[in-house]
Design a protein around this motif. Structure first.
Motif, mmCIF file in Angstrom:
data_model
loop_
_atom_site.group_PDB
_atom_site.id
_atom_site.type_symbol
_atom_site.label_atom_id
_atom_site.label_comp_id
_atom_site.label_asym_id
_atom_site.label_seq_id
_atom_site.Cartn_x
_atom_site.Cartn_y
_atom_site.Cartn_z
ATOM 1 N N HIS A 74 0.849 -1.190 0.000
ATOM 2 C CA HIS A 74 0.000 0.000 0.000
ATOM 3 C C HIS A 74 0.879 1.233 0.000
ATOM 4 C CE1 HIS A 74 -2.784 3.112 1.431
ATOM 5 N NE2 HIS A 74 -3.693 2.392 0.800
ATOM 6 N N SER A 75 0.949 1.889 -1.158
ATOM 7 C CA SER A 75 1.783 3.082 -1.314
ATOM 8 C C SER A 75 0.959 4.285 -1.743
ATOM 9 C CB SER A 75 2.900 2.816 -2.331
ATOM 10 O OG SER A 75 3.830 3.870 -2.352
ATOM 11 N N SER A 76 -0.363 4.156 -1.672
ATOM 12 C CA SER A 76 -1.235 5.289 -1.995
ATOM 13 C C SER A 76 -1.213 6.272 -0.840
ATOM 14 C CB SER A 76 -2.679 4.817 -2.218
ATOM 15 O OG SER A 76 -2.784 4.025 -3.369
ATOM 16 N N LEU B 199 -8.675 5.205 5.837
ATOM 17 C CA LEU B 199 -9.793 4.342 5.458
ATOM 18 C C LEU B 199 -9.425 3.474 4.265
ATOM 19 C CD1 LEU B 199 -12.702 3.434 5.846
ATOM 20 C CD2 LEU B 199 -13.411 5.338 4.371
ATOM 21 N N GLY B 200 -8.824 4.074 3.249
ATOM 22 C CA GLY B 200 -8.415 3.284 2.090
ATOM 23 C C GLY B 200 -7.429 2.193 2.452
ATOM 24 N N ALA B 201 -6.497 2.522 3.356
ATOM 25 C CA ALA B 201 -5.497 1.529 3.763
ATOM 26 C C ALA B 201 -6.144 0.345 4.465
ATOM 27 C CB ALA B 201 -4.463 2.181 4.682
ATOM 28 N N ILE B 202 -7.076 0.611 5.367
ATOM 29 C CA ILE B 202 -7.663 -0.496 6.116
ATOM 30 C C ILE B 202 -8.614 -1.315 5.240
ATOM 31 C CG2 ILE B 202 -9.722 0.605 7.134
ATOM 32 C CD1 ILE B 202 -8.719 -0.677 9.843
ATOM 33 N N LEU B 203 -9.249 -0.664 4.266
ATOM 34 C CA LEU B 203 -10.067 -1.418 3.322
ATOM 35 C C LEU B 203 -9.197 -2.310 2.439
ATOM 36 C CD1 LEU B 203 -12.674 1.292 2.250
ATOM 37 C CD2 LEU B 203 -13.094 -0.723 3.678
ATOM 38 N N VAL C 280 2.926 -5.214 2.804
ATOM 39 C CA VAL C 280 3.700 -4.109 3.373
ATOM 40 C C VAL C 280 2.904 -2.824 3.206
ATOM 41 C CG1 VAL C 280 5.800 -2.722 3.261
ATOM 42 C CG2 VAL C 280 5.930 -5.197 2.942
ATOM 43 N N MET C 281 2.696 -2.150 4.323
ATOM 44 C CA MET C 281 1.994 -0.877 4.334
ATOM 45 C C MET C 281 3.013 0.244 4.509
ATOM 46 S SD MET C 281 -1.103 -2.071 4.095
ATOM 47 C CE MET C 281 -2.198 -0.700 4.488
ATOM 48 N N LEU C 282 2.834 1.326 3.762
ATOM 49 C CA LEU C 282 3.724 2.473 3.895
ATOM 50 C C LEU C 282 3.194 3.411 4.980
ATOM 51 C CD1 LEU C 282 6.312 3.212 2.222
ATOM 52 C CD2 LEU C 282 4.925 1.348 1.332
ATOM 53 N N VAL D 143 -2.188 3.832 10.496
ATOM 54 C CA VAL D 143 -1.610 2.726 9.719
ATOM 55 C C VAL D 143 -0.722 1.869 10.607
ATOM 56 C CG1 VAL D 143 -0.061 2.139 7.804
ATOM 57 C CG2 VAL D 143 -1.778 3.945 7.527
ATOM 58 N N ASP D 144 0.084 2.493 11.448
ATOM 59 C CA ASP D 144 0.938 1.744 12.370
ATOM 60 C C ASP D 144 0.101 0.809 13.244
ATOM 61 O OD1 ASP D 144 3.020 3.192 11.314
ATOM 62 O OD2 ASP D 144 3.314 4.452 13.080
ATOM 63 N N SER D 145 -1.022 1.303 13.735
ATOM 64 C CA SER D 145 -1.875 0.498 14.606
ATOM 65 C C SER D 145 -2.530 -0.654 13.853
ATOM 66 C CB SER D 145 -2.959 1.382 15.241
ATOM 67 O OG SER D 145 -2.392 2.324 16.116
ATOM 68 N N MET D 146 -3.014 -0.388 12.642
ATOM 69 C CA MET D 146 -3.705 -1.456 11.908
ATOM 70 C C MET D 146 -2.743 -2.570 11.508
ATOM 71 S SD MET D 146 -4.596 0.346 8.181
ATOM 72 C CE MET D 146 -5.257 1.851 8.864
ATOM 73 N N VAL D 147 -1.479 -2.228 11.271
ATOM 74 C CA VAL D 147 -0.491 -3.260 10.943
ATOM 75 C C VAL D 147 -0.308 -4.211 12.125
ATOM 76 C CG1 VAL D 147 1.989 -3.638 10.548
ATOM 77 C CG2 VAL D 147 0.726 -1.995 9.157
ATOM 78 N N ILE D 148 -0.214 -3.669 13.324
ATOM 79 C CA ILE D 148 -0.070 -4.517 14.513
ATOM 80 C C ILE D 148 -1.281 -5.430 14.665
ATOM 81 C CG2 ILE D 148 0.091 -4.531 17.027
ATOM 82 C CD1 ILE D 148 1.555 -1.811 16.778
ATOM 83 N N GLY D 149 -2.473 -4.841 14.611
ATOM 84 C CA GLY D 149 -3.677 -5.635 14.820
ATOM 85 C C GLY D 149 -3.895 -6.672 13.741
ATOM 86 N N MET D 150 -3.747 -6.268 12.484
ATOM 87 C CA MET D 150 -3.990 -7.192 11.376
ATOM 88 C C MET D 150 -2.977 -8.320 11.365
ATOM 89 S SD MET D 150 -5.916 -7.860 8.818
ATOM 90 C CE MET D 150 -6.011 -8.422 7.109
ATOM 91 N N SER D 151 -1.718 -8.019 11.657
ATOM 92 C CA SER D 151 -0.701 -9.071 11.642
ATOM 93 C C SER D 151 -1.041 -10.169 12.643
ATOM 94 C CB SER D 151 0.684 -8.485 11.935
ATOM 95 O OG SER D 151 0.771 -7.992 13.263
ATOM 96 N N ARG D 152 -1.600 -9.787 13.783
ATOM 97 C CA ARG D 152 -1.959 -10.769 14.807
ATOM 98 C C ARG D 152 -3.216 -11.548 14.435
ATOM 99 N NH1 ARG D 152 -0.478 -6.945 20.112
ATOM 100 N NH2 ARG D 152 1.785 -6.955 19.687
#
Length: 245
Positions: free
Chosen positions: A87-89, A115-119, A140-142, A165-174
């Motif tokens: 995700h580089s948008s 919102l776009g990143a989490i979708l 990989v999320m930017l 974005v930092d938070s969603m990466v932690i939650g989604m990875s788990r």
């Protein structure tokens, strides 16, 4: 052997484009999403094809739920199941203090960057997770160093959007760690791309710890590491590419 399929949201310019070109050289078939710059997207596609990979560009607004689903679907139809995603948008908006910022602009920044990143993450799970019949994959999320330092005097709203974005990466990875997926972030510092306002690189570059801004290809290398099997036990991480900032 089947080549891995990499979809890059925002792949027509900057870090996304640099990642796409290197991915094509390293054995990926690549789909890039773009919103409006079809010519830039076509140049990236040509570079991937020249390196021996299949490639296509798909127009779509990565703040739109319908467009996100369509871009994933068209990628899978053209190249095969999506196995890797970047995700580089992202947009920043005009720099200012928060008390001078326009609400409409800030709303758009959150729609694209948060919102776009989490979708997109949700769509990744639907396509990659073994729970949904996928074969797993790497994401990989930017993010941005703005999320760490706050963006004071320039872009507090953007910093907040990237903090999410930092938070969603932690939650989604788990959530998907046992479903064949890895989700990580890369946090660039000041990188010399066209997302930077005019004159900022010249003003800020010399006062950075390394005395210069980063280059898009330097961030792309970190992204490709996290996508690769060499990072098979790296999950939920956030890798700074910020030149000690």
């Amino acid at each position: 052997m089947t080549r891995p399929v990499l979809l890059i949201a925002g792949g027509s310019r900057g870090i996304g484009a640099a990642t796409a070109k290197r991915a094509g050289e390293r054995g990926y078939d690549v789909a890039i999403n773009y919103k409006s710059n079809a010519n830039a997207a076509a140049d990236v596609v040509a570079s991937v094809k020249k390196a021996g990979g299949k490639a296509l560009a798909i127009q779509g607004d990565m703040a739109s739920e319908a467009d996100i689903a369509r871009v994933f679907g068209e990628t899978a139809q053209a190249l095969g199941p999506v196995t890797h995603f970047v995700h580089s948008s992202g947009i920043i908006g005009p720099y200012s203090r928060l008390d001078e910022a326009d609400a409409t602009m800030m709303r758009e920044v959150f729609e694209v960057n948060t919102l776009g990143a989490i979708l997109c993450l949700r769509e990744c799970a639907r396509h990659m997770s073994t729970k949904h019949g996928g074969k797993g994959g790497a994401v990989v999320m930017l993010s941005s160093m703005a999320a760490t330092i706050g963006g004071a005097g320039e872009c507090v709203w953007y910093a907040a959007a990237k903090g999410a974005v930092d938070s969603m990466v932690i939650g989604m990875s788990r959530e998907v760690a046992k479903e064949g997926m890895r989700v990580n972030a890369v946090t660039p510092g000041v990188i010399d791309t066209d997302i930077q306002p005019a004159g900022r690189i010249e003003r800020v570059g010399p006062i950075l710890p390394m005395g210069r801004p980063g280059e898009a290809h330097e961030v792309a290398e970190a992204i490709l590491f996290l996508l690769s099997d060499a990072a098979s036990y790296v999950n939920g991480a956030n890798l700074r590419v910020s030149g000690a900032r």
